[in-house]
Motif scaffolding. Structure first.
Motif, PDB file in Angstrom:
ATOM      1  N   ASP A  67       7.764 -12.912  -9.244  1.00 26.91           N
ATOM      2  CA  ASP A  67       8.720 -13.416 -10.227  1.00 26.91           C
ATOM      3  C   ASP A  67       9.225 -12.297 -11.128  1.00 26.91           C
ATOM      4  OD1 ASP A  67       8.358 -15.909  -9.158  1.00 26.91           O
ATOM      5  OD2 ASP A  67       6.925 -16.563 -10.695  1.00 26.91           O
ATOM      6  N   THR A  68       8.331 -11.375 -11.503  1.00 23.78           N
ATOM      7  CA  THR A  68       8.736 -10.261 -12.373  1.00 23.78           C
ATOM      8  C   THR A  68       9.731  -9.356 -11.664  1.00 23.78           C
ATOM      9  OG1 THR A  68       6.597 -10.273 -13.507  1.00 23.78           O
ATOM     10  CG2 THR A  68       7.909  -8.262 -13.683  1.00 23.78           C
ATOM     11  N   VAL A  69       9.492  -9.073 -10.399  1.00 21.75           N
ATOM     12  CA  VAL A  69      10.409  -8.233  -9.628  1.00 21.75           C
ATOM     13  C   VAL A  69      11.775  -8.912  -9.513  1.00 21.75           C
ATOM     14  CG1 VAL A  69      10.855  -7.214  -7.362  1.00 21.75           C
ATOM     15  CG2 VAL A  69       8.565  -7.084  -8.355  1.00 21.75           C
ATOM     16  N   ARG A  70      11.794 -10.206  -9.277  1.00 20.82           N
ATOM     17  CA  ARG A  70      13.072 -10.932  -9.174  1.00 20.82           C
ATOM     18  C   ARG A  70      13.816 -10.918 -10.498  1.00 20.82           C
ATOM     19  NH1 ARG A  70      13.268 -16.636  -6.465  1.00 20.82           N
ATOM     20  NH2 ARG A  70      15.465 -16.053  -6.576  1.00 20.82           N
ATOM     21  N   GLU A  71      13.075 -11.048 -11.623  1.00 20.69           N
ATOM     22  CA  GLU A  71      13.712 -11.044 -12.942  1.00 20.69           C
ATOM     23  C   GLU A  71      14.347  -9.679 -13.243  1.00 20.69           C
ATOM     24  OE1 GLU A  71      10.884 -12.166 -15.838  1.00 20.69           O
ATOM     25  OE2 GLU A  71      10.656 -14.224 -15.113  1.00 20.69           O
ATOM     26  N   ILE A  72      13.686  -8.614 -12.831  1.00 18.76           N
ATOM     27  CA  ILE A  72      14.243  -7.278 -13.074  1.00 18.76           C
ATOM     28  C   ILE A  72      15.558  -7.113 -12.323  1.00 18.76           C
ATOM     29  CG2 ILE A  72      13.876  -4.800 -12.700  1.00 18.76           C
ATOM     30  CD1 ILE A  72      10.901  -5.281 -13.178  1.00 18.76           C
ATOM     31  N   GLY A  73      15.644  -7.669 -11.138  1.00 18.55           N
ATOM     32  CA  GLY A  73      16.896  -7.647 -10.376  1.00 18.55           C
ATOM     33  C   GLY A  73      17.256  -6.283  -9.831  1.00 18.55           C
ATOM     34  N   ILE A  74      16.312  -5.593  -9.237  1.00 13.57           N
ATOM     35  CA  ILE A  74      16.549  -4.251  -8.698  1.00 13.57           C
ATOM     36  C   ILE A  74      17.529  -4.322  -7.529  1.00 13.57           C
ATOM     37  CG2 ILE A  74      15.471  -2.253  -7.590  1.00 13.57           C
ATOM     38  CD1 ILE A  74      12.889  -2.994  -9.066  1.00 13.57           C
ATOM     39  N   VAL A  75      18.557  -3.469  -7.565  1.00  8.49           N
ATOM     40  CA  VAL A  75      19.565  -3.454  -6.496  1.00  8.49           C
ATOM     41  C   VAL A  75      19.582  -2.130  -5.735  1.00  8.49           C
ATOM     42  CG1 VAL A  75      21.030  -5.135  -7.675  1.00  8.49           C
ATOM     43  CG2 VAL A  75      21.370  -2.687  -8.095  1.00  8.49           C
ATOM     44  N   SER A  76      18.947  -1.091  -6.289  1.00 11.60           N
ATOM     45  CA  SER A  76      18.951   0.214  -5.627  1.00 11.60           C
ATOM     46  C   SER A  76      17.735   1.009  -6.103  1.00 11.60           C
ATOM     47  CB  SER A  76      20.234   0.986  -5.941  1.00 11.60           C
ATOM     48  OG  SER A  76      20.280   2.204  -5.211  1.00 11.60           O
ATOM     49  N   LEU A  77      17.147   1.830  -5.198  1.00 13.39           N
ATOM     50  CA  LEU A  77      15.944   2.604  -5.516  1.00 13.39           C
ATOM     51  C   LEU A  77      16.104   4.051  -5.066  1.00 13.39           C
ATOM     52  CD1 LEU A  77      13.034   0.188  -4.502  1.00 13.39           C
ATOM     53  CD2 LEU A  77      13.580   0.957  -6.816  1.00 13.39           C
ATOM     54  N   LEU A  78      15.452   4.918  -5.826  1.00 17.24           N
ATOM     55  CA  LEU A  78      15.412   6.336  -5.473  1.00 17.24           C
ATOM     56  C   LEU A  78      13.995   6.835  -5.741  1.00 17.24           C
ATOM     57  CD1 LEU A  78      16.654   9.121  -4.788  1.00 17.24           C
ATOM     58  CD2 LEU A  78      17.323   9.316  -7.190  1.00 17.24           C
ATOM     59  N   GLY A  79      13.353   7.365  -4.715  1.00 20.85           N
ATOM     60  CA  GLY A  79      12.010   7.918  -4.866  1.00 20.85           C
ATOM     61  C   GLY A  79      11.980   9.390  -4.519  1.00 20.85           C
ATOM     62  N   VAL A  80      11.414  10.204  -5.400  1.00 22.78           N
ATOM     63  CA  VAL A  80      11.374  11.658  -5.198  1.00 22.78           C
ATOM     64  C   VAL A  80       9.947  12.146  -5.406  1.00 22.78           C
ATOM     65  CG1 VAL A  80      12.177  13.897  -6.051  1.00 22.78           C
ATOM     66  CG2 VAL A  80      13.766  11.969  -5.908  1.00 22.78           C
TER      67      VAL A  80
END
Length: 244
Positions: A67-80
Motif C-alpha cells: 500500500d505504501t509503494v502504491r501511495e508513493i506512485g513511483i513511475v520511473s527508477l534510476l539505480g547507480v
C-alpha cells in the motif's frame, strides 16, 4: 546485508511515505528482479524509464508495504552503484513520482559522479577506521612488550644486585658507556642517566694499572676478540676494589 541509509523528499506527505517505506522495506539481495539487487550484484547502473501502475495487492504481498509503494506512485527508477577502487559500497536509488518526469541515460553522469564521491567517502572512512584499529592494536602490543621489557630489566637488575655483578655497553662512536645500576654501585658513582664517558671510566682505574687496562682495551678493539682481565679501581671514598 543491504539497508536504507537515507531518503529525501520535499513534499511532507511523500516524505512520510518514504519514511514508512524505509521502515517496512527489507532488501532481498537474492531477489534477481530487484533493481537494488541487480545494481549491487553487477556494479552497473539500471534505468527504468517507465513503471506501470501497481495492480491490486497480489496474494502473499505484505499489505502495509504494498500500500505504501502504491501511495508513493513511483513511475520511473534510476539505480547507480557506489563504486570506489573497484568495490561496490552500496547504491543510490532515485525515484520519480508526481513530477511526471522520467529518468533516461542522460541522468547517469551526474548521479554516477555523486555516487562515486559518496563511495570514496565511505572507503576513506573505512580506511581511517581500520588504521585507527590497527594503531590501537599496535599500541597495546607496544605497551605489553614494554611492560615485559621493564620486568626483564628489573629482574636483571635484581640478579646483578644479588650477585654483585655489573654489565655495560660501549658506544664507540659517541664514546659513551652505558652502565647498569649495579655497576655504578660497585664503582661508588652516582648514576648519571645510566651513561659514563670512557675518560671518566679510565679515571676510576688504579693509577698503577691504568695503562695496562688501556692497552687491553685497545688490543681487543684492534683484534676484535673477547677479552678479560683483573684490575683495581679506586672508589670516590678512597677504597680500592679488585674487579674482573
Amino acid at each position: 546485508a543491504p539497508r536504507s541509509a537515507a531518503s529525501a523528499q520535499a513534499n511532507q506527505d511523500q516524505a512520510r511515505r518514504l519514511a514508512e517505506l524505509a521502515r517496512l522495506y527489507r532488501p532481498d539481495h537474492s531477489e534477481p528482479r530487484s533493481l537494488l539487487s541487480q545494481v549491487l550484484r553487477t556494479g552497473q547502473p539500471v534505468v527504468v524509464a517507465e513503471i506501470p501502475p501497481l495492480p491490486a495487492r497480489p496474494e502473499g504481498a505484505t499489505g502495509a508495504l504494498w500500500d505504501t509503494v502504491r501511495e508513493i506512485g513511483i513511475v520511473s527508477l534510476l539505480g547507480v552503484p557506489m563504486l570506489a577502487r573497484g568495490r561496490v559500497f552500496g547504491a543510490i536509488v532515485l525515484a520519480m513520482a508526481e513530477s511526471g518526469r522520467r529518468f533516461s541515460d542522460t541522468d547517469l553522469p551526474l548521479v554516477e559522479e555523486l555516487a562515486g564521491r559518496a563511495a570514496l567517502a565511505l572507503d576513506n572512512a573505512g580506511l581511517y577506521e581500520t588504521a585507527q584499529r590497527l594503531n590501537a592494536d599496535l599500541e597495546q602490543r607496544v605497551q605489553a612488550r614494554t611492560a615485559e621489557l621493564r620486568m626483564s630489566e628489573r629482574r636483571l637488575a635484581e640478579a646483578q644486585r644479588l650477585a654483585r655483578l655489573g654489565s655495560w655497553h660501549w658506544d664507540t662512536q659517541s664514546n659513551l658507556i652505558i652502565w647498569s645500576d649495579e655497576l655504578f654501585r660497585i664503582y661508588g658513582l652516582d648514576n648519571d642517566a645510566g651513561v659514563i664517558s670512557y675518560e671518566r671510566y679510565l679515571a676510576c682505574i688504579h693509577p698503577d694499572e691504568r695503562e695496562a687496562v688501556r692497552a687491553n682495551i685497545s688490543r681487543a678493539m684492534r683484534d676484535h676478540q673477547p677479552f678479560a682481565y683483573d684490575h683495581r679501581i679506586v672508589r670516590p671514598d678512597g677504597h680500592v676494589r679488585i674487579l674482573h
